[in-house]
Scaffold this active site. Sequence first.
Site, PDB file in Angstrom:
ATOM      1  N   GLU A  48      68.244  35.316  41.869  1.00  0.00           N
ATOM      2  CA  GLU A  48      67.208  36.251  41.883  1.00  0.00           C
ATOM      3  C   GLU A  48      66.052  36.030  40.699  1.00  0.00           C
ATOM      4  OE1 GLU A  48      67.742  41.106  41.344  1.00  0.00           O
ATOM      5  OE2 GLU A  48      69.159  40.037  40.576  1.00  0.00           O
ATOM      6  N   LYS A 120      65.302  43.768  48.201  1.00  0.00           N
ATOM      7  CA  LYS A 120      66.694  44.361  47.445  1.00  0.00           C
ATOM      8  C   LYS A 120      66.808  45.658  47.958  1.00  0.00           C
ATOM      9  CE  LYS A 120      69.025  44.045  43.223  1.00  0.00           C
ATOM     10  NZ  LYS A 120      69.087  43.903  41.898  1.00  0.00           N
ATOM     11  N   CYS A 161      72.019  40.562  44.282  1.00  0.00           N
ATOM     12  CA  CYS A 161      72.424  40.632  43.286  1.00  0.00           C
ATOM     13  C   CYS A 161      73.436  42.318  43.350  1.00  0.00           C
ATOM     14  CB  CYS A 161      71.580  41.040  42.124  1.00  0.00           C
ATOM     15  SG  CYS A 161      72.285  41.002  40.492  1.00  0.00           S
TER      16      CYS A 161
END
Length: 291
Positions: A48, A120, A161
């Site tokens: 990321e 995301k 993440c």
Amino acid sequence: MILAAANTFRAGLVQLRSGRAIARNMEMAEALIRRAAAEGAVYVQTPENTSIMELETDRLLSAIDTEGKSEPLRQLQALAKELGIWLHVGSLAMKLPSGKVANRSYLITPQGEIAARYDKLHMFDVDLAGGESYRESRNFDPGNKAVLADLPWGRLGLSICYDLRFPALYRALASAGADIIAVPAAFTKQTGEAHWRVLLRARAIETGAYVLAAAQGGLHENGRSTYGHSMIVSPWGEVLAEAGEDPQILLADIDLGLSAETRAKIPSLKHGREFEVEIGGAKLPPKREGS
């Protein structure tokens, strides 16, 4: 290519310590991607925030561009084509028409084309002990869909993440055929020390999929500390390879036959059931495991 079977391949993870200077970050990323490819990796994943780690809104917006004008993306597409690899860019920051930013993964083919994009889903808005505070939603707009893509060896499910803490997403990816799941990340040092390893192993065990997680590690220019410990986990939950904190590459040979064997031994993806939730005699709408 190191392995000959149709469902086997060598994966490489690139661990970084990205700062505020995009050119410097990209130089380090390119060097490590080249090293992974030289060691036989045909799928290479970066973490990321590959091109920049920045918390301040004005600094971030002045440093990045829209997808169509992104120099880091163009550079990585050219690199994937030159090396003839599948390059999975953990995420790049992309300006959106809303005035905010997308935290966006890119899967790039060996021809340099974009095979998949994933924004995301879950924003990391949290106050940690010791005064650390993060408000990802201040700068970023979340995505609204799960994304999968087919590699030559199997199906890849994309995540980033903080998504790691939401198991329903991973069950949905596995139920849609993912036998490889990517979790590029910039996990904070505090939460990483407590949860990173166990969460990655849990997602692998729950889904019967390989989990490939390239990470940021160390103290960054913006003052943030990330945990590192990029990791490759088998469908049985075995840690096949794990990094430390410094920038480096991580390699492992992936045999997707193990995913099929694991799911045959523990076919939990087939056994999800609809059920009711009752609170004090009152029933809530029916739920289904994984939804």
